[in-house]
Write a protein that holds these residues in place. Structure first.
Motif, PDB file in Angstrom:
ATOM      1  N   ASN A   1       0.864  -1.180   0.000  1.00 39.73           N
ATOM      2  CA  ASN A   1       0.000   0.000   0.000  1.00 39.73           C
ATOM      3  C   ASN A   1       0.899   1.229   0.000  1.00 39.73           C
ATOM      4  N   MET A   2       0.526   2.239  -0.758  1.00 42.59           N
ATOM      5  CA  MET A   2       1.342   3.438  -0.875  1.00 42.59           C
ATOM      6  C   MET A   2       0.712   4.554  -0.060  1.00 42.59           C
ATOM      7  N   GLU A   3       1.501   5.147   0.807  1.00 42.01           N
ATOM      8  CA  GLU A   3       1.057   6.309   1.580  1.00 42.01           C
ATOM      9  C   GLU A   3       2.005   7.457   1.290  1.00 42.01           C
ATOM     10  N   THR A   4       1.406   8.625   0.993  1.00 46.93           N
ATOM     11  CA  THR A   4       2.227   9.811   0.694  1.00 46.93           C
ATOM     12  C   THR A   4       1.883  10.918   1.664  1.00 46.93           C
ATOM     13  N   GLN A   5       2.875  11.711   1.956  1.00 43.90           N
ATOM     14  CA  GLN A   5       2.691  12.876   2.825  1.00 43.90           C
ATOM     15  C   GLN A   5       3.589  13.979   2.270  1.00 43.90           C
ATOM     16  N   PHE A   6       2.983  14.836   1.444  1.00 41.54           N
ATOM     17  CA  PHE A   6       3.743  15.871   0.760  1.00 41.54           C
ATOM     18  C   PHE A   6       3.617  17.198   1.516  1.00 41.54           C
ATOM     19  N   ASP A   7       4.751  17.854   1.668  1.00 41.27           N
ATOM     20  CA  ASP A   7       4.803  19.159   2.329  1.00 41.27           C
ATOM     21  C   ASP A   7       4.317  20.213   1.332  1.00 41.27           C
ATOM     22  N   PRO A   8       3.140  20.846   1.582  1.00 46.30           N
ATOM     23  CA  PRO A   8       2.614  21.826   0.618  1.00 46.30           C
ATOM     24  C   PRO A   8       3.497  23.059   0.492  1.00 46.30           C
ATOM     25  N   SER A   9       4.340  23.323   1.545  1.00 47.53           N
ATOM     26  CA  SER A   9       5.219  24.505   1.471  1.00 47.53           C
ATOM     27  C   SER A   9       6.414  24.267   0.554  1.00 47.53           C
ATOM     28  N   LEU A  10       6.591  22.979   0.198  1.00 46.83           N
ATOM     29  CA  LEU A  10       7.720  22.647  -0.675  1.00 46.83           C
ATOM     30  C   LEU A  10       7.238  22.815  -2.116  1.00 46.83           C
ATOM     31  N   LYS A  11       7.412  24.011  -2.633  1.00 42.83           N
ATOM     32  CA  LYS A  11       6.913  24.318  -3.979  1.00 42.83           C
ATOM     33  C   LYS A  11       7.933  23.904  -5.021  1.00 42.83           C
ATOM     34  N   MET A  12       8.384  24.873  -5.761  1.00 40.83           N
ATOM     35  CA  MET A  12       9.276  24.599  -6.881  1.00 40.83           C
ATOM     36  C   MET A  12      10.712  24.382  -6.386  1.00 40.83           C
ATOM     37  N   VAL A  13      11.307  23.289  -6.838  1.00 40.53           N
ATOM     38  CA  VAL A  13      12.665  22.922  -6.424  1.00 40.53           C
ATOM     39  C   VAL A  13      13.564  22.873  -7.662  1.00 40.53           C
ATOM     40  N   PRO A  14      14.737  23.521  -7.635  1.00 40.00           N
ATOM     41  CA  PRO A  14      15.630  23.478  -8.794  1.00 40.00           C
ATOM     42  C   PRO A  14      16.280  22.098  -8.924  1.00 40.00           C
ATOM     43  N   CYS A  15      16.051  21.419 -10.018  1.00 42.41           N
ATOM     44  CA  CYS A  15      16.647  20.103 -10.214  1.00 42.41           C
ATOM     45  C   CYS A  15      16.612  19.716 -11.681  1.00 42.41           C
ATOM     46  N   TYR A  16      17.172  18.552 -11.970  1.00 44.09           N
ATOM     47  CA  TYR A  16      17.095  17.963 -13.303  1.00 44.09           C
ATOM     48  C   TYR A  16      15.947  16.964 -13.244  1.00 44.09           C
ATOM     49  N   PRO A  17      14.816  17.285 -13.775  1.00 44.28           N
ATOM     50  CA  PRO A  17      13.606  16.481 -13.520  1.00 44.28           C
ATOM     51  C   PRO A  17      13.711  15.043 -13.983  1.00 44.28           C
ATOM     52  N   ASP A  18      14.254  14.806 -15.179  1.00 45.55           N
ATOM     53  CA  ASP A  18      14.314  13.435 -15.656  1.00 45.55           C
ATOM     54  C   ASP A  18      15.210  12.576 -14.775  1.00 45.55           C
ATOM     55  N   ALA A  19      16.378  13.122 -14.391  1.00 44.70           N
ATOM     56  CA  ALA A  19      17.300  12.374 -13.535  1.00 44.70           C
ATOM     57  C   ALA A  19      16.694  12.160 -12.152  1.00 44.70           C
ATOM     58  N   PHE A  20      16.031  13.226 -11.621  1.00 45.11           N
ATOM     59  CA  PHE A  20      15.403  13.101 -10.299  1.00 45.11           C
ATOM     60  C   PHE A  20      14.311  12.035 -10.321  1.00 45.11           C
ATOM     61  N   ASN A  21      13.487  12.038 -11.365  1.00 43.59           N
ATOM     62  CA  ASN A  21      12.428  11.031 -11.473  1.00 43.59           C
ATOM     63  C   ASN A  21      13.010   9.622 -11.499  1.00 43.59           C
ATOM     64  N   GLN A  22      14.186   9.481 -12.164  1.00 43.50           N
ATOM     65  CA  GLN A  22      14.835   8.157 -12.235  1.00 43.50           C
ATOM     66  C   GLN A  22      15.216   7.675 -10.842  1.00 43.50           C
ATOM     67  N   VAL A  23      15.744   8.590  -9.989  1.00 48.16           N
ATOM     68  CA  VAL A  23      16.124   8.220  -8.625  1.00 48.16           C
ATOM     69  C   VAL A  23      14.908   7.753  -7.844  1.00 48.16           C
ATOM     70  N   ILE A  24      13.805   8.543  -7.908  1.00 48.31           N
ATOM     71  CA  ILE A  24      12.600   8.187  -7.153  1.00 48.31           C
ATOM     72  C   ILE A  24      12.055   6.846  -7.642  1.00 48.31           C
ATOM     73  N   LEU A  25      12.095   6.643  -8.978  1.00 51.50           N
ATOM     74  CA  LEU A  25      11.620   5.383  -9.544  1.00 51.50           C
ATOM     75  C   LEU A  25      12.460   4.207  -9.027  1.00 51.50           C
ATOM     76  N   ASN A  26      13.789   4.382  -9.001  1.00 52.20           N
ATOM     77  CA  ASN A  26      14.676   3.323  -8.493  1.00 52.20           C
ATOM     78  C   ASN A  26      14.354   2.986  -7.047  1.00 52.20           C
ATOM     79  N   LEU A  27      14.182   4.008  -6.207  1.00 53.43           N
ATOM     80  CA  LEU A  27      13.962   3.776  -4.777  1.00 53.43           C
ATOM     81  C   LEU A  27      12.602   3.114  -4.535  1.00 53.43           C
ATOM     82  N   ILE A  28      11.530   3.564  -5.280  1.00 53.73           N
ATOM     83  CA  ILE A  28      10.206   2.936  -5.095  1.00 53.73           C
ATOM     84  C   ILE A  28      10.242   1.494  -5.584  1.00 53.73           C
ATOM     85  N   THR A  29      10.909   1.274  -6.726  1.00 54.43           N
ATOM     86  CA  THR A  29      11.000  -0.097  -7.259  1.00 54.43           C
ATOM     87  C   THR A  29      11.748  -1.006  -6.287  1.00 54.43           C
ATOM     88  N   ASN A  30      12.896  -0.525  -5.721  1.00 53.77           N
ATOM     89  CA  ASN A  30      13.654  -1.324  -4.753  1.00 53.77           C
ATOM     90  C   ASN A  30      12.814  -1.620  -3.516  1.00 53.77           C
TER      91      ASN A  30
END
Length: 807
Positions: free
Chosen positions: A674-703
């Protein structure tokens, strides 16, 4: 101080004598009867006893006898009032030293005591002298007897013949060795003229003339000397002897004592030695190696032809020089002037040991230089004294030049091997290590000095030994190089790596394999880069494909959605008409209308179950709209996940980006967690490389999903929990992804971010996911990634992205 015992039955006399004698400086004891006197003597023997003869009980005569028996050296002076010469003589015979008549005169007492003590001293000294004289006589007697026994033993056991002649030339002594040497027993020759038995005819006249002179003064031309002569045995055989002759005077007559030794064997040995020396001399002069001798003073006393040639001197000139003559101008192997302590002669003399391979540079007359190798050894005399040095020298100039060239070539080869970017290992046929370059040291963490000359297989190198051993056997069997690609191994830092290895045969002159040359290239970094590139290309392809699919699906999805919305509205209109039709039919039937058309309508309503359709069609339309909305959400998530790669950071709604990744990865986790999320609404726009960042999150969720899947495998219906939380901490965006899987074992925690390290089964993992994730977060974003895990409880990964980009 003299100890005096006064014995008298008259107490007044005792006291008077005691007082007088104490004034004279003596120690005085008194006794009034014989028994007390004897008891005092037994306690401590006095020097003098003044003893009264006439006493009641035990008289003086009896007391004297007992005192003398106790210690005969006590001086006893008798006191008597009896004028009886027999009594006096009796006590004097029993051991009294003196006597005095009563009444005693004190001066006479003083004189008598002094005289008696002096007499005692003289007697004791005389006794000591006599004892000493008897001891000396006994010792001398023993010594004389011992000397006679030793002389007899020496003469009888001596290997040399011992002969004694009187001044007339008559034999007076002939030991057993003489019997054996000459063949005459003592009974045959003692009393006979020596010349008539063992002196050869050629020596007899000289012997007789010498004997005549010897008779006068004990002198002679061979007295006190050792000479070599000839003698004759009883069987007439003449043989060489060594004669040592001495003169001794016995009872005013000169006697000659001769010791003769049969030197037949020695003469033969000397002749053999002379022949050997001649042979050795010829060998020394003909050998190609130089040989020379230096005496104890450092002077050169011998040099063979080869040495003379090396020295470049004639014998006459050479033998005038010492080892350190300044004219040699010798230098050491480094070309420096030689120090005194470095000369071979000095080394040999100081250490007493041979030296080997001392290399010196010696200039020649033709301005050429020779490099000479010297071996030297000390020479000692019979007394152990140093007598000099014997040395060999050899011209090694050509050898040294060749050696230097070889060393230079080897050094260049070693430098080449050191600079070689590849692993290089040389083995002999027995798999013993011959060479091991710096890249091999770096790769395996084993120093060259520790492994050279050891068996290759004995070292705990963690790599695919089965493949390597098989390849080496194949290389040896076919005498051809064998290539091995992607050999997995553990690097010196403990991390996993890969090597491309080539095993080359090393052949001898007969073209047979006598060793192996292993050349390896560490391709770990190459594999990492290729993996990163492949992953990037894969993601790019997936992104492009996802974007295309999203675009292609989006339009028909919109058509379907619009049509379903139209059908929903149209069905509501039709439903309202149908309701009116139904009402009309019922009204007509209630009024008795029985037309054919009404019957057909009723039949159709019953056949199609109009009530069911009226109830279910709105539900189907609603479900279809929800499905279309779900497809739209997935398509939108795919579009967000497949955001085109950017070379620069861009501001990204990180919460939305993570949610899109969760959606895309839903198929990985929906069956196990089961997936539970808790996102901080104050955390708006973050400077990053979106494709690379998405790859990291995908790796961690898959693991996380895989970790939970490994735990609940085989337990139907059971699910784990995955939690994703975002929050802002100071200047950092913090993302935590938690699972309640099996956790990370302590033994592999240090390796979790290593390239090619995986705990998944073959085909399920590449061991690159976390390594790439770390590179993306740490190196690309300047952030941090870490984890906390308890075995059996689960794991939490924490990713931190800076909100402020420096520089």
């Amino acid at each position: 101080m003299t100890d005096i015992l006064v014995v008298d039955d008259e107490i007044e006399i005792c006291r008077a004598l005691e007082k007088f004698l104490e004034k004279e400086g003596h120690t005085v004891r008194t006794a009034t009867n014989g028994d007390d006197a004897v008891m005092e003597v037994k306690k401590s023997a006095p020097d003098v006893v003044l003893l009264d003869i006439k006493m009641p009980g035990k008289n003086g005569d009896e007391t004297l006898t007992e005192i003398v028996e106790i210690d005969k050296n006590i001086v006893v002076i008798m006191l008597t009032a009896i004028d009886d010469i027999d009594t006096v003589l009796s006590v004097m015979k029993k051991g009294a030293s003196d006597f005095m008549s009563k009444p005693v005169i004190l001066a006479e007492v003083r004189r008598s005591i002094h005289s008696a003590l002096e007499k005692k001293r003289l007697i004791l000294e005389n006794q000591q002298y006599q004892d000493k004289l008897e001891e000396m006589v006994a010792q001398k007697t023993i010594q004389l007897r011992d000397a006679e026994e030793r002389l007899r033993g020496i003469t009888e056991s001596a290997n040399d013949a011992i002969i004694m002649l009187n001044s007339n030339g008559t034999v007076t002594f002939w030991n057993p060795a003489a019997e054996l040497m000459y063949g005459y027993c003592a009974e045959e020759i003692i009393g006979e003229k020596l010349t008539e038995y063992i002196v050869p005819a050629t020596y007899r006249e000289r012997h007789d003339n010498g004997l005549a002179n010897f008779k006068i003064d004990g002198q002679g031309s061979v007295i006190g000397k050792t000479v070599e002569l000839s003698a004759v045995r009883k069987n007439g055989q003449e043989f060489p002897i060594e004669l040592s002759l001495a003169a001794v005077k016995i009872q005013r007559e000169w006697h000659a004592v001769g010791v003769t030794r049969d030197i037949t064997t020695r003469k033969k040995a000397e002749e053999k030695l002379r022949l050997n020396q001649d042979r050795l001399s010829r060998i020394v002069e003909t050998i190609a190696e130089g040989l020379y001798i230096v005496d104890a003073k450092g002077r050169i006393v011998f040099a063979n032809k080869a040495s003379l040639k090396l020295f470049g001197l004639e014998k006459e000139e050479l033998y005038k020089r010492t080892y350190n003559d300044s004219r040699w101008n010798i230098r050491n192997s480094r070309g420096e002037p030689i120090n005194e302590e470095d000369y071979p002669f000095v080394k040999v003399k100081n250490t007493g040991k041979p030296v080997y391979g001392i290399e010196l540079i010696a200039p020649q007359k033709d301005d050429k230089e020779l490099i000479i190798s010297i071996n030297a050894a000390p020479m000692y005399g019979p007394d152990g004294a140093f007598q000099g040095m014997v040395a060999t020298q050899d011209d090694i100039t050509e050898n040294k030049l060749a050696e230097r060239a070889l060393i230079k070539a080897n050094r260049e080869n070693e430098q080449l091997l050191t600079a070689l970017p590849s692993i290089m290992i040389s083995l002999n046929r027995d798999r013993c290590i011959l060479k091991w370059n710096s890249m091999a040291e770096k790769a395996f963490g084993l120093k060259c000095g520790k492994v050279v000359n050891t068996l290759f297989y004995d070292h705990n190198i963690k790599w695919e030994w089965d493949k390597i051993k098989s390849a080496m056997d194949k290389c040896e069997g076919k005498s051809k190089a064998v290539e091995l690609d992607n050999i997995r191994y553990t690097r010196a830092d403990g991390k996993e790596g890969f090597i491309d290895l080539t095993i080359n045969p090393v052949r001898n002159e007969s073209n047979k394999v006598e060793g192996f040359l292993l050349l390896g290239v560490d391709i770990t970094e190459k594999r990492i880069l290729e993996s990163h590139l492949t992953q990037a290309q894969k993601l790019e392809s997936i992104g492009s494909l996802a974007a295309g699919i999203a675009h292609e699906i989006n339009t028909p999805t919109q058509f379907v959605g619009d049509n379903i919305h139209f059908l929903e509205e149209a069905f509501r209109d039709i439903q309202s008409v149908m309701e009116k039709y139904s009402g009309l039919v019922e009204e007509c039937e209630s009024q008795g209308e029985k037309s054919k058309l009404l019957g057909e309508i009723r039949e159709i309503n019953e056949r199609i179950d109009i009530e069911f359709l009226t109830e279910e069609i709105p539900k189907a339309i609603e479900s279809s709209l929800k499905g279309v909305e779900r497809v739209t959400t997935i398509v939108r998530a795919m579009k967000d996940f497949s955001h085109p790669g950017s070379k620069e950071r861009v501001l990204v709604d990180i919460n939305n980006s993570i949610q899109s990744t969760i959606t895309v990865a839903r198929n990985e986790w929906k069956y196990v967690a089961n997936m539970e999320t808790q996102f901080d609404p104050s955390l708006k726009m973050v400077p990053c490389y979106p494709d690379a960042f998405n790859q990291v999150i995908l790796n961690l969720i898959t693991n996380a999903a895989h970790a939970i899947g490994d735990v609940i495998r085989g337990e139907s219906g059971k699910k784990g929990e995955i939690g994703v939380i975002t929050k802002k901490e100071n200047d950092w965006a913090v993302i935590t992804i938690t699972d309640n899987g099996g956790g990370v074992p302590n033994s592999i925690k240090d390796k979790l971010f290593d390239h090619f390290f995986t705990t998944k089964e073959v085909g399920k993992g590449t061991g690159q996911g976390l390594a790439i994730s770390r590179a993306i977060i740490v190196e690309k974003h300047g952030g941090a990634i870490s984890f906390d895990s308890k075995e059996g409880e689960g794991t939490t990964f924490t990713v931190k992205i800076p909100l402020v980009v420096k520089g």
